[in-house]
Design a protein around this motif. Structure first.
Motif, PDB file in Angstrom:
ATOM      1  N   LEU A   1      49.137  85.383 101.892  1.00  0.00           N
ATOM      2  CA  LEU A   1      49.140  86.164 103.132  1.00  0.00           C
ATOM      3  C   LEU A   1      47.769  86.632 103.743  1.00  0.00           C
ATOM      4  CD1 LEU A   1      52.330  87.771 102.883  1.00  0.00           C
ATOM      5  CD2 LEU A   1      52.026  85.652 104.458  1.00  0.00           C
ATOM      6  N   GLN A   2      46.808  86.258 104.918  1.00  0.00           N
ATOM      7  CA  GLN A   2      45.769  87.323 105.476  1.00  0.00           C
ATOM      8  C   GLN A   2      46.629  87.697 106.114  1.00  0.00           C
ATOM      9  OE1 GLN A   2      43.799  83.853 106.379  1.00  0.00           O
ATOM     10  NE2 GLN A   2      42.067  83.610 104.577  1.00  0.00           N
ATOM     11  N   HIS A   3      45.603  88.793 106.114  1.00  0.00           N
ATOM     12  CA  HIS A   3      45.909  89.860 107.277  1.00  0.00           C
ATOM     13  C   HIS A   3      44.716  90.057 108.190  1.00  0.00           C
ATOM     14  CE1 HIS A   3      49.586  91.457 105.701  1.00  0.00           C
ATOM     15  NE2 HIS A   3      48.963  91.462 104.845  1.00  0.00           N
ATOM     16  N   TYR A   4      45.247  89.372 109.479  1.00  0.00           N
ATOM     17  CA  TYR A   4      43.827  90.074 110.729  1.00  0.00           C
ATOM     18  C   TYR A   4      43.554  91.188 111.153  1.00  0.00           C
ATOM     19  CZ  TYR A   4      43.242  84.661 108.653  1.00  0.00           C
ATOM     20  OH  TYR A   4      42.754  83.539 108.603  1.00  0.00           O
ATOM     21  N   CYS A   5      42.583  91.223 111.626  1.00  0.00           N
ATOM     22  CA  CYS A   5      42.605  92.694 112.919  1.00  0.00           C
ATOM     23  C   CYS A   5      41.906  92.756 113.977  1.00  0.00           C
ATOM     24  CB  CYS A   5      41.976  93.954 111.539  1.00  0.00           C
ATOM     25  SG  CYS A   5      42.137  95.485 112.325  1.00  0.00           S
ATOM     26  N   CYS A   6      42.297  92.631 114.725  1.00  0.00           N
ATOM     27  CA  CYS A   6      41.418  92.691 115.628  1.00  0.00           C
ATOM     28  C   CYS A   6      41.071  93.941 116.335  1.00  0.00           C
ATOM     29  CB  CYS A   6      41.581  90.507 116.938  1.00  0.00           C
ATOM     30  SG  CYS A   6      43.044  90.348 116.668  1.00  0.00           S
ATOM     31  N   ASN A   7      39.358  94.151 116.873  1.00  0.00           N
ATOM     32  CA  ASN A   7      39.742  95.674 117.566  1.00  0.00           C
ATOM     33  C   ASN A   7      39.121  94.393 118.834  1.00  0.00           C
ATOM     34  OD1 ASN A   7      38.521  97.642 118.626  1.00  0.00           O
ATOM     35  ND2 ASN A   7      37.612  98.722 117.419  1.00  0.00           N
ATOM     36  N   MET A   8      40.254  95.610 119.967  1.00  0.00           N
ATOM     37  CA  MET A   8      40.043  95.654 121.611  1.00  0.00           C
ATOM     38  C   MET A   8      38.894  95.997 122.142  1.00  0.00           C
ATOM     39  SD  MET A   8      44.538  94.917 121.484  1.00  0.00           S
ATOM     40  CE  MET A   8      44.896  94.478 123.513  1.00  0.00           C
ATOM     41  N   ILE A   9      38.931  97.563 121.726  1.00  0.00           N
ATOM     42  CA  ILE A   9      37.835  97.991 122.640  1.00  0.00           C
ATOM     43  C   ILE A   9      36.549  97.213 122.036  1.00  0.00           C
ATOM     44  CG2 ILE A   9      36.093 100.256 122.624  1.00  0.00           C
ATOM     45  CD1 ILE A   9      38.676 101.559 121.075  1.00  0.00           C
ATOM     46  N   PRO A  10      36.043  96.552 123.270  1.00  0.00           N
ATOM     47  CA  PRO A  10      34.639  95.986 123.298  1.00  0.00           C
ATOM     48  C   PRO A  10      33.451  97.024 122.887  1.00  0.00           C
ATOM     49  CG  PRO A  10      35.322  96.953 125.340  1.00  0.00           C
ATOM     50  CD  PRO A  10      36.439  97.846 124.562  1.00  0.00           C
TER      51      PRO A  10
ATOM     52  N   ALA B   1      45.053 104.372 117.699  1.00  0.00           N
ATOM     53  CA  ALA B   1      44.199 103.560 115.884  1.00  0.00           C
ATOM     54  C   ALA B   1      43.148 103.082 116.501  1.00  0.00           C
ATOM     55  CB  ALA B   1      45.198 102.567 115.335  1.00  0.00           C
ATOM     56  N   GLU B   2      43.102 102.099 117.212  1.00  0.00           N
ATOM     57  CA  GLU B   2      41.597 101.507 117.226  1.00  0.00           C
ATOM     58  C   GLU B   2      40.830 102.525 118.153  1.00  0.00           C
ATOM     59  OE1 GLU B   2      43.193  97.269 118.760  1.00  0.00           O
ATOM     60  OE2 GLU B   2      43.098  98.707 119.609  1.00  0.00           O
ATOM     61  N   VAL B   3      40.834 103.853 118.942  1.00  0.00           N
ATOM     62  CA  VAL B   3      40.375 104.796 119.109  1.00  0.00           C
ATOM     63  C   VAL B   3      39.796 105.285 118.380  1.00  0.00           C
ATOM     64  CG1 VAL B   3      40.050 106.613 120.359  1.00  0.00           C
ATOM     65  CG2 VAL B   3      41.522 104.983 121.223  1.00  0.00           C
ATOM     66  N   GLU B   4      41.223 105.626 117.392  1.00  0.00           N
ATOM     67  CA  GLU B   4      40.071 106.240 115.802  1.00  0.00           C
ATOM     68  C   GLU B   4      38.939 105.609 115.562  1.00  0.00           C
ATOM     69  OE1 GLU B   4      42.134 108.816 111.630  1.00  0.00           O
ATOM     70  OE2 GLU B   4      42.876 106.958 112.913  1.00  0.00           O
ATOM     71  N   THR B   5      39.020 104.785 115.127  1.00  0.00           N
ATOM     72  CA  THR B   5      38.018 103.945 114.175  1.00  0.00           C
ATOM     73  C   THR B   5      37.181 103.598 115.463  1.00  0.00           C
ATOM     74  OG1 THR B   5      39.622 102.831 112.787  1.00  0.00           O
ATOM     75  CG2 THR B   5      37.548 101.619 113.596  1.00  0.00           C
TER      76      THR B   5
ATOM     77  N   PHE C   1      35.789 105.452 117.101  1.00  0.00           N
ATOM     78  CA  PHE C   1      35.008 107.127 118.200  1.00  0.00           C
ATOM     79  C   PHE C   1      35.272 108.321 117.940  1.00  0.00           C
ATOM     80  CE2 PHE C   1      36.152 104.123 122.287  1.00  0.00           C
ATOM     81  CZ  PHE C   1      34.724 103.532 122.893  1.00  0.00           C
ATOM     82  N   ALA C   2      36.405 108.353 116.721  1.00  0.00           N
ATOM     83  CA  ALA C   2      35.880 109.713 115.780  1.00  0.00           C
ATOM     84  C   ALA C   2      35.622 109.292 114.614  1.00  0.00           C
ATOM     85  CB  ALA C   2      37.863 109.309 115.680  1.00  0.00           C
ATOM     86  N   TYR C   3      34.475 109.748 114.944  1.00  0.00           N
ATOM     87  CA  TYR C   3      33.669 109.116 113.595  1.00  0.00           C
ATOM     88  C   TYR C   3      32.332 110.039 113.286  1.00  0.00           C
ATOM     89  CZ  TYR C   3      30.102 108.564 117.178  1.00  0.00           C
ATOM     90  OH  TYR C   3      29.463 108.166 118.118  1.00  0.00           O
ATOM     91  N   ASN C   4      33.204 111.585 113.800  1.00  0.00           N
ATOM     92  CA  ASN C   4      32.330 112.544 112.778  1.00  0.00           C
ATOM     93  C   ASN C   4      32.976 113.543 113.014  1.00  0.00           C
ATOM     94  OD1 ASN C   4      32.066 113.963 115.859  1.00  0.00           O
ATOM     95  ND2 ASN C   4      29.737 113.399 115.693  1.00  0.00           N
ATOM     96  N   PRO C   5      33.117 115.184 112.621  1.00  0.00           N
ATOM     97  CA  PRO C   5      34.416 116.007 112.449  1.00  0.00           C
ATOM     98  C   PRO C   5      34.960 116.420 114.106  1.00  0.00           C
ATOM     99  CG  PRO C   5      32.692 116.646 110.657  1.00  0.00           C
ATOM    100  CD  PRO C   5      31.728 115.552 111.364  1.00  0.00           C
ATOM    101  N   TRP C   6      33.435 116.634 114.717  1.00  0.00           N
ATOM    102  CA  TRP C   6      33.943 117.322 115.665  1.00  0.00           C
ATOM    103  C   TRP C   6      34.979 116.133 116.481  1.00  0.00           C
ATOM    104  CZ3 TRP C   6      35.122 120.072 118.677  1.00  0.00           C
ATOM    105  CH2 TRP C   6      35.299 120.297 119.873  1.00  0.00           C
ATOM    106  N   ARG C   7      34.403 114.720 116.770  1.00  0.00           N
ATOM    107  CA  ARG C   7      35.062 113.847 116.895  1.00  0.00           C
ATOM    108  C   ARG C   7      36.610 113.153 116.590  1.00  0.00           C
ATOM    109  NH1 ARG C   7      33.018 108.976 120.249  1.00  0.00           N
ATOM    110  NH2 ARG C   7      30.946 109.541 120.945  1.00  0.00           N
TER     111      ARG C   7
ATOM    112  N   PHE D   1      33.432 110.679 125.297  1.00  0.00           N
ATOM    113  CA  PHE D   1      34.046 110.451 123.897  1.00  0.00           C
ATOM    114  C   PHE D   1      34.106 109.339 123.557  1.00  0.00           C
ATOM    115  CE2 PHE D   1      37.792 109.632 121.388  1.00  0.00           C
ATOM    116  CZ  PHE D   1      37.079 110.301 120.194  1.00  0.00           C
ATOM    117  N   VAL D   2      34.176 108.489 125.181  1.00  0.00           N
ATOM    118  CA  VAL D   2      34.032 106.737 124.907  1.00  0.00           C
ATOM    119  C   VAL D   2      32.793 106.160 125.237  1.00  0.00           C
ATOM    120  CG1 VAL D   2      37.077 106.404 124.924  1.00  0.00           C
ATOM    121  CG2 VAL D   2      35.273 106.106 126.926  1.00  0.00           C
TER     122      VAL D   2
END
Length: 171
Positions: free
Chosen positions: A6-15, A38-42, A44-50, A78-79
């Motif tokens: 099985l292949q799992h594909y993930c697409c990020n919808m955030i441009p 989950a996409e927002v986290e990936t 934009f939540a990339y440092n401790p404050w975010r 934030f975005v």
């Protein structure tokens, strides 16, 4: 005979973020872009404050869902590519909301929404509310870059079906 792999594909919808001449940070391209938390986290939540801001956003979304909320529109630095945003801006769709169940903090706009920011790290407006600065509803106001007046994008999150919110609400 072996089972097929099985292949799992993930697409990020955030441009990808784009530059706007005259704006200090890259922003979302113009339009309303569907996203999951989950996409927002990936993205934009990339440092401790975010991550602190993101945790507050999850709490707010869960509270809105408890009152019948379906959609949150996310905006603000934030975005964007701003490394340490002060907060985030959001609006919620009033359709389906049971106002008797809505946390009163969502209707408290005193002192520049200080109670909302203290509790959730961001500020929330009903999407149908008019932003007095420009005489347009917040979903339109959020799509204008504050530095240049040019169009930019926003994120639309279906909070009532979002797995991150639903996991947060489980007892």
């Amino acid at each position: 005979m072996t089972a097929p792999a099985l292949q799992h594909y993930c697409c990020n919808m955030i441009p990808a973020l784009v530059p706007i001449s005259g704006s200090p940070w890259d922003v979302l391209p113009p339009g309303t872009h569907a996203a999951t938390l989950a996409e927002v986290e990936t993205a934009f939540a990339y440092n401790p404050w975010r991550r602190v801001l993101y945790a507050g956003l999850i709490e707010a979304c869960a509270s809105l869902v408890r009152a019948g909320g379906r959609t949150v529109i996310l905006d603000g630095s934030f975005v964007s590519a701003k490394p340490v945003p002060r907060d985030y801006d959001a609006c919620w769709e009033p359709d389906g909301i049971d106002f008797a169940l809505l946390d009163p903090v969502f209707a408290d706009f005193d002192n520049e929404r200080a109670k909302q920011k203290a509790r959730f790290g961001g500020e929330f407006f009903p999407s149908t509310m008019v932003a007095l600065d420009i005489g347009r509803v917040f979903t339109e106001f959020f799509q204008i870059d504050r530095f240049t007046g040019k169009r930019k994008g926003i994120l639309s999150i279906a909070i009532n079906t979002d797995e991150t919110v639903l996991r947060r609400m489980k007892p």
